[in-house]
Design a protein around this motif. Structure first.
Motif, PDB file in Angstrom:
ATOM      1  N   GLU A 125       0.997  -0.899   0.025  1.00 52.77           N
ATOM      2  CA  GLU A 125       0.034  -0.127  -0.119  1.00 52.77           C
ATOM      3  C   GLU A 125       0.592   1.303  -0.015  1.00 52.77           C
ATOM      4  N   GLY A 126       2.092   1.067   0.230  1.00 57.14           N
ATOM      5  CA  GLY A 126       2.883   2.124  -0.099  1.00 57.14           C
ATOM      6  C   GLY A 126       3.213   2.942   1.311  1.00 57.14           C
ATOM      7  N   HIS A 127       3.201   2.319   2.486  1.00 51.60           N
ATOM      8  CA  HIS A 127       3.531   3.039   3.678  1.00 51.60           C
ATOM      9  C   HIS A 127       4.868   3.231   4.003  1.00 51.60           C
ATOM     10  N   ALA A 153       8.970   4.209   3.066  1.00 50.76           N
ATOM     11  CA  ALA A 153       9.801   4.785   2.059  1.00 50.76           C
ATOM     12  C   ALA A 153      10.798   3.831   1.686  1.00 50.76           C
ATOM     13  N   SER A 154      11.104   3.856   0.437  1.00 54.09           N
ATOM     14  CA  SER A 154      12.181   2.790  -0.275  1.00 54.09           C
ATOM     15  C   SER A 154      13.435   3.285   0.413  1.00 54.09           C
ATOM     16  N   GLY A 155      13.643   4.683   0.744  1.00 56.38           N
ATOM     17  CA  GLY A 155      15.038   4.819   1.177  1.00 56.38           C
ATOM     18  C   GLY A 155      15.293   4.749   2.787  1.00 56.38           C
ATOM     19  N   SER A 156      14.369   4.383   3.378  1.00 56.25           N
ATOM     20  CA  SER A 156      14.365   4.334   4.979  1.00 56.25           C
ATOM     21  C   SER A 156      13.555   2.992   5.640  1.00 56.25           C
ATOM     22  N   MET A 157      12.473   3.217   5.698  1.00 52.62           N
ATOM     23  CA  MET A 157      11.712   2.022   6.434  1.00 52.62           C
ATOM     24  C   MET A 157      11.571   0.817   5.551  1.00 52.62           C
ATOM     25  N   GLY A 158      11.362   1.100   4.126  1.00 55.13           N
ATOM     26  CA  GLY A 158      11.166  -0.064   3.079  1.00 55.13           C
ATOM     27  C   GLY A 158      12.063  -1.070   3.372  1.00 55.13           C
ATOM     28  N   PRO A 159      13.361  -0.972   3.236  1.00 54.16           N
ATOM     29  CA  PRO A 159      14.387  -2.017   3.380  1.00 54.16           C
ATOM     30  C   PRO A 159      14.286  -2.865   4.640  1.00 54.16           C
TER      31      PRO A 159
END
Length: 311
Positions: A262-264, A266-272
């Motif tokens: 759902e995009g909650h 961010a790829s550069g922070s919490m995503g990984p």
């Protein structure tokens, strides 16, 4: 219980991001106090860490010295920072353990991570590292074989591959030390990326492995019970930065995957971090935790943080 604690590279700097030696030592003291608390509760701890700010410092030195000496390759930067941060973490942890009257030995393993030389990331490097430079300064580094991109008003920035880690090459040494009772610091920065040639020989490559994905692989390799991703917030958050923001407590891996879709995050922070904890649990881990150092001990005991469990 055996826990892998993954410290972010920014956990080794001060609050405003400075990474002077004294800043890094002070930050390590905070982190190792949390580790010592776990050890005092008879929890086995393996430590891994990020190294972004530290590699960034070395890259600046590369840039400033490029007209005098050739730049140090990125895999060498990874090896240097693994050793340096391991040295700092061992010293600060041992001092904290002595203060608490706990006798434990420590060790650092400079760790290689195998990647595929045909990984798509090598075809088109996209991972930005280091600082922005004017075009003329970037061009000198391009002549040394680096890839730089024009990022508009900010200037030029170096980009490198970020391949998927496939194997912790030095896992047998790490495992042997853990089994012998050492608190081991290993696989810093996601591991030094290496590829295997047709003769079976290993060689370093200019790349950066995601530290959280490297932590998930290490956690499975050394058979820990719990993976803890230590960050600067006590929980992962839904609707981050909005009035609807809410902390995520205990969550199934499939539900966390759904939140990610759902995009909650961010790829550069919490995503990984979310991807790493999901992988660990999906591949047999009992649970994984995202939290900050202040809540580390209570979260490991099951009372805090974002706790990811099997479906």
């Amino acid at each position: 219980m055996r826990v892998l604690l993954a410290l972010g590279g920014n956990a080794m700097t001060n609050a405003d991001g400075r990474a002077r030696p004294e800043d890094q030592i002070a930050a390590a003291q905070v982190a190792m106090a949390a580790v010592a608390e776990l050890l005092s509760e008879d929890v086995e701890v393996v430590i891994t860490h990020g190294n972004g700010p530290q590699v960034g410092n070395l890259l600046v030195k590369n840039e400033l010295a490029a007209t005098v000496v050739p730049p140090v390759p990125l895999d060498w930067c990874g090896a240097q920072t693994q050793a340096t941060l391991g040295f700092v973490l061992m010293n600060t942890l041992e001092a904290e353990l002595v203060r608490r009257g706990i006798l434990r030995r420590t060790a650092t393993v400079v760790t290689r991570a195998l990647v595929d030389r045909d990984d798509p990331g090598f075809t088109r490097p996209t991972k930005p590292i280091g600082r922005f430079l004017p075009a003329e300064e970037a061009q000198l580094l391009v002549e040394h074989g680096e890839t730089w991109e024009d990022r508009g008003e900010k200037g030029w920035r170096r980009v490198v591959a970020s391949p998927e880690p496939l194997e912790i090459v030095d896992a047998p040494a790490i495992q042997a030390l853990v089994e012998a009772g050492f608190v081991v610091v290993a696989n810093g920065g996601g591991g030094i990326p290496v590829v295997r040639d047709a003769d079976g020989n290993l060689g370093g490559v200019e790349a950066v492995i995601d530290k959280d994905l490297g932590a998930a692989l290490l956690a499975r390799t050394v058979e820990v019970d719990v993976l803890v991703i230590a960050t600067d917030v006590p929980h992962a958050v839904l609707h981050f930065g909005t009035p609807e923001a809410s902390d995520i407590g205990t969550v199934s891996v499939s539900q966390l995957r759904a939140y990610a879709a759902e995009g909650h995050f961010a790829s550069g922070s919490m995503g990984p971090k979310v991807e790493a904890v999901c992988r660990f649990v999906e591949r047999g881990g009992s649970r994984a935790i995202i939290t900050d150092l202040a809540n580390l001990s209570t979260a490991v005991r099951g009372d805090g943080g974002t706790v990811v469990v099997p479906d």
